[in-house]
Design a protein around this motif. Sequence first.
Motif, mmCIF file in Angstrom:
data_model
loop_
_atom_site.group_PDB
_atom_site.id
_atom_site.type_symbol
_atom_site.label_atom_id
_atom_site.label_comp_id
_atom_site.label_asym_id
_atom_site.label_seq_id
_atom_site.Cartn_x
_atom_site.Cartn_y
_atom_site.Cartn_z
ATOM 1 N N ILE A 194 77.154 76.731 0.349
ATOM 2 C CA ILE A 194 75.695 76.907 0.447
ATOM 3 C C ILE A 194 75.340 78.233 -0.239
ATOM 4 N N PRO A 195 74.468 78.189 -1.272
ATOM 5 C CA PRO A 195 74.140 79.427 -1.999
ATOM 6 C C PRO A 195 73.326 80.388 -1.134
ATOM 7 N N SER A 196 73.555 81.667 -1.394
ATOM 8 C CA SER A 196 72.798 82.716 -0.707
ATOM 9 C C SER A 196 71.754 83.287 -1.652
ATOM 10 N N ARG A 197 71.033 84.306 -1.208
ATOM 11 C CA ARG A 197 70.054 84.990 -2.065
ATOM 12 C C ARG A 197 70.659 86.227 -2.711
ATOM 13 N N THR A 198 71.992 86.364 -2.582
ATOM 14 C CA THR A 198 72.676 87.544 -3.117
ATOM 15 C C THR A 198 73.287 87.224 -4.475
ATOM 16 N N THR A 199 73.109 88.150 -5.426
ATOM 17 C CA THR A 199 73.650 87.952 -6.769
ATOM 18 C C THR A 199 74.741 88.982 -7.055
ATOM 19 N N LEU A 200 75.564 88.639 -8.028
ATOM 20 C CA LEU A 200 76.478 89.634 -8.580
ATOM 21 C C LEU A 200 75.703 90.490 -9.578
ATOM 22 N N ARG A 201 75.946 91.780 -9.569
ATOM 23 C CA ARG A 201 75.234 92.718 -10.446
ATOM 24 C C ARG A 201 75.337 92.275 -11.905
ATOM 25 N N SER A 202 74.200 92.018 -12.519
ATOM 26 C CA SER A 202 74.175 91.610 -13.930
ATOM 27 C C SER A 202 73.849 92.783 -14.846
ATOM 28 N N HIS A 203 73.160 93.812 -14.323
ATOM 29 C CA HIS A 203 72.847 95.032 -15.063
ATOM 30 C C HIS A 203 73.229 96.223 -14.179
ATOM 31 N N MET A 204 73.807 97.251 -14.744
ATOM 32 C CA MET A 204 74.137 98.425 -13.934
ATOM 33 C C MET A 204 72.876 99.059 -13.359
ATOM 34 N N THR A 205 71.757 98.839 -14.032
ATOM 35 C CA THR A 205 70.469 99.339 -13.538
ATOM 36 C C THR A 205 70.196 98.885 -12.103
ATOM 37 N N SER A 206 70.548 97.638 -11.791
ATOM 38 C CA SER A 206 70.298 97.128 -10.433
ATOM 39 C C SER A 206 71.020 97.968 -9.401
ATOM 40 N N GLY A 207 72.225 98.438 -9.730
ATOM 41 C CA GLY A 207 72.958 99.306 -8.819
ATOM 42 C C GLY A 207 72.376 100.704 -8.757
ATOM 43 N N TRP A 208 71.859 101.199 -9.897
ATOM 44 C CA TRP A 208 71.319 102.567 -9.919
ATOM 45 C C TRP A 208 70.119 102.732 -8.987
ATOM 46 N N PHE A 209 69.239 101.733 -8.941
ATOM 47 C CA PHE A 209 68.072 101.854 -8.066
ATOM 48 C C PHE A 209 68.501 101.975 -6.601
ATOM 49 N N LEU A 210 69.529 101.199 -6.215
ATOM 50 C CA LEU A 210 70.008 101.253 -4.831
ATOM 51 C C LEU A 210 70.705 102.578 -4.537
ATOM 52 N N THR A 211 71.480 103.078 -5.497
ATOM 53 C CA THR A 211 72.166 104.358 -5.311
ATOM 54 C C THR A 211 71.169 105.507 -5.241
ATOM 55 N N LEU A 212 70.193 105.534 -6.135
ATOM 56 C CA LEU A 212 69.193 106.611 -6.150
ATOM 57 C C LEU A 212 68.330 106.589 -4.892
ATOM 58 N N GLN A 213 68.080 105.389 -4.373
ATOM 59 C CA GLN A 213 67.326 105.294 -3.123
ATOM 60 C C GLN A 213 68.078 106.002 -1.999
ATOM 61 N N SER A 214 69.399 105.841 -1.968
ATOM 62 C CA SER A 214 70.202 106.466 -0.913
ATOM 63 C C SER A 214 70.279 107.975 -1.077
ATOM 64 N N LEU A 215 70.221 108.458 -2.328
ATOM 65 C CA LEU A 215 70.370 109.887 -2.588
ATOM 66 C C LEU A 215 69.041 110.644 -2.657
ATOM 67 N N HIS A 216 67.935 109.917 -2.664
ATOM 68 C CA HIS A 216 66.638 110.555 -2.872
ATOM 69 C C HIS A 216 66.383 111.620 -1.802
ATOM 70 N N ASN A 217 66.063 112.819 -2.291
ATOM 71 C CA ASN A 217 65.778 113.983 -1.439
ATOM 72 C C ASN A 217 66.976 114.416 -0.590
ATOM 73 N N LYS A 218 68.177 113.983 -0.972
ATOM 74 C CA LYS A 218 69.397 114.388 -0.259
ATOM 75 C C LYS A 218 70.317 115.228 -1.133
ATOM 76 N N ASP A 219 69.967 115.383 -2.394
ATOM 77 C CA ASP A 219 70.856 116.108 -3.302
ATOM 78 C C ASP A 219 70.015 117.016 -4.194
ATOM 79 N N LYS A 220 70.615 118.109 -4.615
ATOM 80 C CA LYS A 220 69.918 119.080 -5.449
ATOM 81 C C LYS A 220 69.678 118.502 -6.843
ATOM 82 N N LEU A 221 68.487 118.776 -7.381
ATOM 83 C CA LEU A 221 68.156 118.318 -8.728
ATOM 84 C C LEU A 221 68.763 119.259 -9.778
#
Length: 548
Positions: A194-221
């Motif tokens: 049964i298919p889910s709504r989860t995909t395998l990453r097709s662009h590294m960009t998709s991972g970057w948005f999730l990573t940056l969301q976790s780091l936002h305002n938690k790391d020095k610029l």
Amino acid sequence: MIIYRIIIYLNHHGGFVLKRKEIIKLARKDFEKAWVETAQTLKKPHHDNEYPRIHLETGKSHMLYNTIWELRQTYLNLGFNETVNPVFVDEEDIYKQFGPEAPAVLDRCFYLAGLPRPDIGIGMDKIEVIEEVGVSLNEEKIQSLKDIFRSYKKGDESGDDLVHDVSNALEVEDALGLRILENVFPELRELKPIPSRTTLRSHMTSGWFLTLQSLHNKDKLPIKLFSIDRCFRREQREDLSHLMTYHSASCVWADNDVNLDMGMAVSESVLEHFGFQKFKYMPDEKKSKYYIPGTQTEVYGYHPKLKEWVEVATFGIYSPIALSHYGIDKEVMNLGVGAERIAMILHNQTDVREMVYPQTYGKWFLSDRTLATMLCINYYPFSTEGRNLMDKLLSTARDNGNTPSPCQFTAFEGEFLGKNIKVTILEPEDGTKLLGPAAWNNIYIYDGNIVGVPETDINDEISVKAVENGIPTGISYMDGVSAYASYKIEEMIVSGAQELSIRTTLSKSISDVNLKLDKVALNYITGNNKVIDIRGPVFCTINCEVLE
């Protein structure tokens, strides 16, 4: 004085023994004599352990992973921190990032699917079938089985452990438990993913948005990160330039003020490491919606070895609309470099399939040096005495090979494996010589061919090239013949036979001179229309008799 490890051996039947204690004792009295005596400790190696059959090769790294390693070092040298981006991306995130073009992007994505966990009942029909295979059931076992299936349905029971746990509940071996699951519970065998709504990453960009969301305002610029990992694309087909999975060497630079000049500077610094010297930056016509309009830029580099401009990277500034869906209020530059693309350029590859999967798509190639390790003498004497006999046969044949026939020469007479024997090389016919003219042909590997080359009067072109540029195996026709004769004489003594005669006439194949070729080498030679030319007149007769 330090005396290093000395090889010690003993003749099979009480021959000369050189003991370590004796050699050390002798060294104290007469070092020079003791040193000379140590030469007798050297044992001739088995034919398979002689050069060039013995070959220690350095392991070969993959050109793609060499390129990935260099990309990692380059990013690290530029002050970027390495991270691992999420591989599993929810369909909802694709819509957040790509906006209206998400459906088209999702068409290129692989969706994850899983098997459902069914309700498995245990009725009387199934109980009867279980008992028919010899399992004695009671209320306790049946209840244990129900508990296991209930736990499996809820997800508390691992599918990996199901066979073992069912077997324990029924108090049977795992093999019988597996058979019961297969035959009694078809619900498991008939499950459909049964298919889910989860995909395998097709662009590294998709991972970057999730990573940056976790780091936002938690790391020095500025936040400077890179990730080199697989992406997955549901291509219509794999061809010269497309694979279903590829490696994206991507980075992001997040700060309060980031512009396209930063993308130019980073791409230049990364690519200079690989020898690119000049760069051109051109607008990318694709215009992905996760970039600010007019910022998506293609990078072309000029490589002096290639002497042409090639597209090597893409960068852009992330759209504030896409970033806002993840609560990110910073500006972000993203650069993407295809690791396979760089590897193809650097190694002059034209087919990405052949480069990444040479074992499947690449042309099969074995070097002459490798082929030389695959040709060896077949039957070879097992004892030290047998190998010494082989040497005596060779030296006798070498000293007397051109003697006019009829003629006969004694190669060995004396004790051999506990028996007194006499071994002779002879040619009874008139008007020839003890050996045929091809007896001392040497075997070379050249351009994938195996050829027997005469010692003198080399006339044909392939033999001349083999001697000049090929790999000498160190094997002559007589080496194979003498090894075979010595082996058969050993066999004769062990079997209790009294005499033996071995006649080698014309060589037409490698087996005629007691050689064998690894099947891999044979498949390579025949598959590439190469030749094995071990022809020639050997005409050698070797007799052995047991003396009273």
